[in-house]
Design an enzyme around this catalytic site. Structure first.
Site, PDB file in Angstrom:
ATOM      1  CG  ASN A   8     -19.425  50.718  13.095  1.00 26.98           C
ATOM      2  OD1 ASN A   8     -19.874  49.570  13.208  1.00 26.98           O
ATOM      3  ND2 ASN A   8     -18.643  51.271  14.001  1.00 26.98           N
ATOM      4  CD1 TRP A   9     -25.245  49.494   9.552  1.00 28.01           C
ATOM      5  CD2 TRP A   9     -26.124  47.425   9.497  1.00 28.01           C
ATOM      6  NE1 TRP A   9     -25.942  49.366   8.385  1.00 28.01           N
ATOM      7  CE2 TRP A   9     -26.493  48.108   8.317  1.00 28.01           C
ATOM      8  CE3 TRP A   9     -26.551  46.113   9.671  1.00 28.01           C
ATOM      9  CZ2 TRP A   9     -27.280  47.510   7.326  1.00 28.01           C
ATOM     10  CZ3 TRP A   9     -27.330  45.513   8.685  1.00 28.01           C
ATOM     11  CH2 TRP A   9     -27.697  46.202   7.523  1.00 28.01           C
ATOM     12  CE  LYS A  10     -20.646  52.736  16.622  1.00 31.78           C
ATOM     13  NZ  LYS A  10     -20.343  53.744  17.634  1.00 31.78           N
ATOM     14  CG  HIS A  94     -15.005  51.329  16.403  1.00 28.70           C
ATOM     15  ND1 HIS A  94     -15.432  51.704  17.645  1.00 28.70           N
ATOM     16  CD2 HIS A  94     -15.660  52.125  15.514  1.00 28.70           C
ATOM     17  CE1 HIS A  94     -16.314  52.699  17.514  1.00 28.70           C
ATOM     18  NE2 HIS A  94     -16.461  52.965  16.231  1.00 28.70           N
ATOM     19  CD  GLU A  96     -18.397  51.709  19.893  1.00 31.74           C
ATOM     20  OE1 GLU A  96     -18.730  50.783  19.132  1.00 31.74           O
ATOM     21  OE2 GLU A  96     -18.965  52.821  19.895  1.00 31.74           O
ATOM     22  CD  GLU A 165     -14.872  55.876  14.021  1.00 30.19           C
ATOM     23  OE1 GLU A 165     -15.694  55.896  13.110  1.00 30.19           O
ATOM     24  OE2 GLU A 165     -15.030  55.229  15.069  1.00 30.19           O
ATOM     25  N   GLY A 171     -20.604  57.954  19.645  1.00 30.77           N
ATOM     26  CA  GLY A 171     -21.816  57.615  20.388  1.00 30.77           C
ATOM     27  C   GLY A 171     -22.230  58.702  21.376  1.00 30.77           C
ATOM     28  CB  SER A 209     -21.409  62.041  16.322  1.00 31.77           C
ATOM     29  OG  SER A 209     -21.439  61.215  17.473  1.00 31.77           O
ATOM     30  N   GLY A 230     -21.859  55.968  12.248  1.00 33.70           N
ATOM     31  CA  GLY A 230     -22.470  55.136  13.286  1.00 33.70           C
ATOM     32  C   GLY A 230     -23.984  55.168  13.188  1.00 33.70           C
TER      33      GLY A 230
HETATM   34  C1  3PY Z   1     -19.878  56.696  15.550  1.00 33.88           C
HETATM   35  O1  3PY Z   1     -20.250  57.514  14.708  1.00 33.88           O
HETATM   36  O2  3PY Z   1     -20.296  56.712  16.715  1.00 33.88           O
HETATM   37  C2  3PY Z   1     -18.911  55.649  15.199  1.00 33.88           C
HETATM   38  O3  3PY Z   1     -18.350  55.041  16.077  1.00 33.88           O
HETATM   39  C3  3PY Z   1     -18.662  55.328  13.777  1.00 33.88           C
HETATM   40  O4  3PY Z   1     -17.812  54.220  13.650  1.00 33.88           O
END
Ligand code: 3PY
Length: 247
Positions: A8-10, A94, A96, A165, A171, A209, A230
């Protein structure tokens, strides 16, 4: 069952950075990786990623999709548009997006429906906040989030991927212990089995994470079928190590 490792590159990347990252990942992968691999990228880069990855074992997807089919929804991207760019996956719900964009369980469920209708696998994220965990509400919260999707998609639930998650691990660099994650995955597994008895196993990924150091222990748990990665998905070496741990 093959595990799935999805990045997930965000909101990260540029044409130059994406090319460097993807060429390092594809160069480092064995020709037939022992796990399924995907990257979920910002929508403007889908054409680039499709061109770079179409002849590789790496699939690609988006990080969000509209709950609407088409129409006057400025700024939205439909599932059919994602399909045009060869997306196999799309992340929905997600934390976020739930947190910063007001996405409710019902909106997330409609997004999952739209993805399935377009032949795209939704990666449905569920997870509790730190306060909810402290109040002992983890199970209640994740089951409520997943129930909304099960209710909306019916028997197609076997076509989704779920990602657990925990919000407090996103994050933050904090990760659920393998035991904490497994306990929630087992709850989700039971809920999925009850919704689609006798059907094939739905993959449940862990996200929050996951990194090169903790991936092997998490992926060794019986109900952890992969990872949604992430920041570690933005470093080719780390992403490749996680894929190797899943193989
Ligand atoms: C993270 O690892 O921070 C994520 O949100 C993966 O989606």
């Amino acid at each position: 069952m093959r595990k799935l490792i999805a990045g997930n590159w965000k909101m990260h990347g540029s044409l130059a950075d994406n090319e460097a990252l993807l060429s390092a990942i594809t160069a480092g992968l064995p020709p037939a990786p022992g796990a399924d691999v995907a990257v979920c990228v910002p929508a403007p880069y889908l054409a680039q990623v499709q061109a770079l990855l179409h002849a590789t074992p790496v699939a690609w997807g988006a990080q969000d999709v509209s709950a609407h089919e088409r129409g006057a929804y400025t700024g939205e991207v439909s599932a059919a548009m994602l399909r045009d760019f060869g997306c196999r996956y799309v992340i929905v719900g997600h934390s976020e997006r739930r947190q910063y964009h007001g996405e409710t369980d019902e909106i997330v469920a409609r997004k999952a429906q739209r993805a399935l209708a377009a032949g795209i696998t939704p990666i449905v994220c569920v997870g509790e906040t730190e306060a909810q965990r402290e109040h002992g509400d983890t199970e209640l919260v994740v089951k409520r989030q997943l129930a909304a999707v099960i209710h909306a998609v019916g028997h197609c639930v076997t076509e989704i991927v779920v990602a657990y998650e925990p919000v407090w691990a996103i994050g933050t660099g904090r990760t659920a212990t393998p035991e904490q994650a497994q306990a929630v995955h087992a709850v989700l597994r039971a809920q999925l089995r009850a919704a689609a008895p006798g059907e094939r196993r739905v993959r449940i990924l862990y996200g929050g994470s996951m990194n090169a150091a903790n991936a092997a222990a998490l992926l060794a748990q019986p109900d952890i079928d992969g990872g949604l990665i992430g920041s570690a998905s933005l470093k080719a070496g780390d992403f490749l190590s996680i894929i190797a741990a899943a193989a």
